[in-house]
Scaffold this motif. Structure first.
Motif, mmCIF file in Angstrom:
data_model
loop_
_atom_site.group_PDB
_atom_site.id
_atom_site.type_symbol
_atom_site.label_atom_id
_atom_site.label_comp_id
_atom_site.label_asym_id
_atom_site.label_seq_id
_atom_site.Cartn_x
_atom_site.Cartn_y
_atom_site.Cartn_z
ATOM 1 N N VAL A 170 0.831 -1.199 0.000
ATOM 2 C CA VAL A 170 0.000 0.000 0.000
ATOM 3 C C VAL A 170 0.869 1.255 0.000
ATOM 4 O O VAL A 170 0.544 2.252 -0.640
ATOM 5 C CB VAL A 170 -0.972 -0.005 1.203
ATOM 6 N N ASN A 171 2.005 1.195 0.687
ATOM 7 C CA ASN A 171 2.920 2.336 0.766
ATOM 8 C C ASN A 171 3.921 2.387 -0.374
ATOM 9 O O ASN A 171 4.364 3.478 -0.766
ATOM 10 C CB ASN A 171 3.702 2.296 2.089
ATOM 11 N N VAL A 172 4.316 1.230 -0.890
ATOM 12 C CA VAL A 172 5.416 1.114 -1.850
ATOM 13 C C VAL A 172 4.971 0.244 -3.024
ATOM 14 O O VAL A 172 4.205 -0.708 -2.851
ATOM 15 C CB VAL A 172 6.665 0.492 -1.177
ATOM 16 N N GLY A 173 5.498 0.541 -4.201
ATOM 17 C CA GLY A 173 5.271 -0.323 -5.359
ATOM 18 C C GLY A 173 3.874 -0.197 -5.933
ATOM 19 O O GLY A 173 3.500 0.858 -6.447
ATOM 20 N N PRO A 174 3.046 -1.250 -5.823
ATOM 21 C CA PRO A 174 1.721 -1.210 -6.451
ATOM 22 C C PRO A 174 0.792 -0.149 -5.865
ATOM 23 O O PRO A 174 -0.126 0.305 -6.526
ATOM 24 C CB PRO A 174 1.167 -2.613 -6.174
ATOM 25 N N HIS A 175 1.029 0.206 -4.592
ATOM 26 C CA HIS A 175 0.108 1.084 -3.852
ATOM 27 C C HIS A 175 -1.304 0.505 -3.881
ATOM 28 O O HIS A 175 -2.298 1.208 -4.075
ATOM 29 C CB HIS A 175 0.140 2.513 -4.403
ATOM 30 N N LYS A 176 -1.366 -0.825 -3.669
ATOM 31 C CA LYS A 176 -2.622 -1.554 -3.636
ATOM 32 C C LYS A 176 -2.555 -2.588 -2.517
ATOM 33 O O LYS A 176 -1.480 -3.112 -2.203
ATOM 34 C CB LYS A 176 -2.860 -2.294 -4.965
ATOM 35 N N ASP A 177 -3.702 -2.881 -1.940
ATOM 36 C CA ASP A 177 -3.794 -3.970 -0.978
ATOM 37 C C ASP A 177 -3.960 -5.267 -1.774
ATOM 38 O O ASP A 177 -5.073 -5.681 -2.100
ATOM 39 C CB ASP A 177 -4.983 -3.744 -0.042
ATOM 40 N N ILE A 178 -2.835 -5.886 -2.097
ATOM 41 C CA ILE A 178 -2.852 -7.072 -2.956
ATOM 42 C C ILE A 178 -3.646 -8.208 -2.302
ATOM 43 O O ILE A 178 -4.554 -8.787 -2.911
ATOM 44 C CB ILE A 178 -1.419 -7.531 -3.271
ATOM 45 N N VAL A 179 -3.312 -8.543 -1.065
ATOM 46 C CA VAL A 179 -3.992 -9.643 -0.381
ATOM 47 C C VAL A 179 -5.471 -9.343 -0.201
ATOM 48 O O VAL A 179 -6.327 -10.205 -0.434
ATOM 49 C CB VAL A 179 -3.315 -9.934 0.977
#
Length: 565
Positions: A170-179
């Motif tokens: 969420v903070n780094v990279g995708p900026h998404k809640d993957i799980v």
């Protein structure tokens, strides 16, 4: 000569600076521990319930839920930033080992790891083309009854909205809640949802990031983990983040002065490569933080399954604590019914009843009384471009026969389909899933919701038993048969097509002790609408097969008149 002196001086000052930093970190931790100050992590708490954090309690109260026993087949997205370079598994460790192919790739494509470390790869993971709904539809169509998302790997990055670890997706990279996204989509498709947690090994596995080259123009220059602090992020994309939290701190740092590529590799293999479940004695904060992160993962997403990549349970008492916490918490979510599955590896016989034992890239050699699981991948755990381009994936035929063998022995198969860094899978993988779907359409009734028979099967082929045993597996033949049961129906899978020859199943002879005097009353073939010519005598059940196979890879005879297990 003068420029070389300046270079050596610069190296010396960088190393001296890090020695001060390391000393400061250790001193601060010691002072906080002694004083009970604010820097000391809070003592974690375990959810109340019948499960206590010890093996006796866990084995006494745990029972594998029926949903898992019925499911038989799950798909896993073993997906993290290590998929970005597309070089296969363990990139985050191997990119820091001079002489390794991943080190060579990293230097050629990104730069020297003293300047461009793995934290930069985390930032490059964008998942920009990820379509979880489309992927989940493929997984479901292929027969998956549960789906597992990688929550973190040994690279210590959380692929979810982590409360206790700022280095997260969420903070780094995708900026998404993957799980969180995977969980929502899986459940919308009627699949059970699981998470895999591998981060307990990060404290030693990731210590290569504190190392250096053994030879060459940058010999002795420490990699990024050794030099970077929170203060160095000012004005950069990672401002406010502490690299030491990602790299876990200097727990087991290679000493100065080791010369040569092989000597450096030998040091890592003899020290930080050793697989251990022991908590780091000089870094208790890591263990406490691991528990809190795992508990947060469980409480946020309520997974039906938690997979640990560990021998028995991770990090000593912390692993027992999280097992008890998970089981007790699950009972509260479900109104008092335990519906949780926790998997672990290499269980001692006395502890097997406490969890579902997982056999990585291998299978059981006989029927086990407790349900168990094989986890494997059609390629490399993290996406490999070489495997994809050369189409070296497992075939549908291999996986189908593996699945049938596993199910006949009271097991499940969790299969990883590698995902690229951008969130897509390749054409070979799509074709694989479509092939699985086609086979499941015909044979699913003999897989899902079944139980083992009195024996798992017959035939000459020896399977690759135990951890990583699949590398020694031999191809199955038409003489290899595997049994499953459902109610009063027995299914007999032929793992090869007999062709014009009749199939003979010796275990179903009239004098077979497995039949205990019961006579077969009917035999049919799944996917074939016609009648079969069959007979039963003291040599076995003989079935003349139709001219054309109803499906590829393995076919299932449906047999009536035989008592189940």
């Amino acid at each position: 000569m003068f420029s070389m002196d300046i270079w050596q001086y610069w190296i010396y000052m960088k190393q001296l600076r890090q020695e001060f930093i390391t000393f400061g970190v250790v001193l601060a931790a010691a002072l906080a521990s002694a004083a009970g100050g604010q820097d000391k992590p809070p003592k974690h708490r375990i959810a109340r319930g019948p499960f206590q954090p010890n093996w006796q309690s866990l084995t006494k109260h745990y029972q594998c839920p029926d949903w898992f026993r019925d499911a038989k087949f799950g798909i896993w997205a073993h997906w993290s930033a290590q998929c970005v370079p597309e070089q296969g598994d363990w990139y985050a460790r191997r990119m820091y080992i001079q002489g390794d192919k991943d080190y060579d790739y990293h230097v050629a494509h990104y730069g020297h790891p003293s300047k461009f470390g793995f934290m930069e790869i985390d930032n490059l993971w964008r998942a920009e083309h990820w379509d979880p709904e489309k992927l989940m539809a493929l997984y479901k169509r292929a027969g998956a009854k549960y789906f597992v998302a990688l929550a973190n790997h040994h690279d210590n990055f959380d692929a979810y909205n982590s409360k206790y670890h700022a280095w997260n997706s969420v903070n780094v990279g995708p900026h998404k809640d993957i799980v969180g996204t995977w969980a929502k989509v899986a459940r919308a498709n009627g699949l059970r949802f699981g998470v895999s947690n591998h981060s307990a090994h990060a404290w030693h596995w990731f210590q290569t990031a504190y190392g250096y080259d053994g030879e060459g123009p940058l010999a002795g220059v420490r990699y990024d983990a050794f030099t970077l602090t929170r203060a160095d992020g000012k004005g950069k994309w990672w401002e406010g983040l502490d690299p030491q939290e990602l790299y876990t701190g200097p727990n087991m740092v290679i000493p100065d002065g080791i010369k040569g590529i092989k000597a450096v590799q030998d040091w890592h293999n003899k020290n930080d490569r050793i697989w251990t479940e022991t908590p780091p004695t000089n870094n208790p904060a890591f263990t406490e933080n691991w528990f809190l992160r795992c508990q947060d993962l469980i409480n946020k997403y309520h997974p039906d399954l938690v997979y640990f990549d560990d021998t028995e349970l991770p990090l000593g008492q912390a692993g027992l604590d999280i097992a008890a916490d998970y089981y007790n918490a699950n009972r509260k979510w479900t109104g008092g019914k335990l519906d949780a599955v926790l998997t672990a590896k290499k269980m001692t016989p006395g502890h097997r009843a406490a969890v579902v034992e997982d056999i990585e890239r291998g299978v059981a050699t006989d029927i086990r009384p407790e349900p168990w699981q094989t986890d494997t991948c059609i390629g490399s755990w993290h996406y490999s471009r070489d495997i994809a381009e050369q189409n070296k994936y497992k075939t549908v035929a291999q996986v189908v026969r593996m699945l049938v063998d596993i199910v006949s022995k009271n097991g499940n198969l969790l299969l990883s389909i590698p995902v690229r860094g951008d969130g897509t899978i390749d054409d070979h993988e799509i074709a694989f899933l479509q092939g699985m779907a086609k086979w499941m359409d015909v044979n699913g009734e003999a897989i899902f919701g079944t139980r083992p028979w009195k024996i798992y099967g017959e035939g000459p082929t020896q399977v690759g038993g135990g951890m990583f045993g699949e590398r020694n597996a031999k191809p199955f033949t038409a003489e290899d048969v595997r049994f499953t049961t459902k109610g009063r129906t027995l299914y007999a899978f032929l793992l090869g097509w007999p062709g014009e020859k009749a199939a003979v199943i010796k275990s179903l002879a009239t004098n077979s002790r497995q039949l205990a005097g019961h006579k077969i009353t009917s035999v049919s073939l799944l996917g074939y609408k016609g009648n079969l010519d069959w007979s039963q005598d003291e040599k076995g059940l003989t079935v003349k097969m139709p001219a054309k196979q109803p499906c590829d890879y393995a076919v299932a005879l449906k047999i009536k008149g035989v008592l189940a297990r």
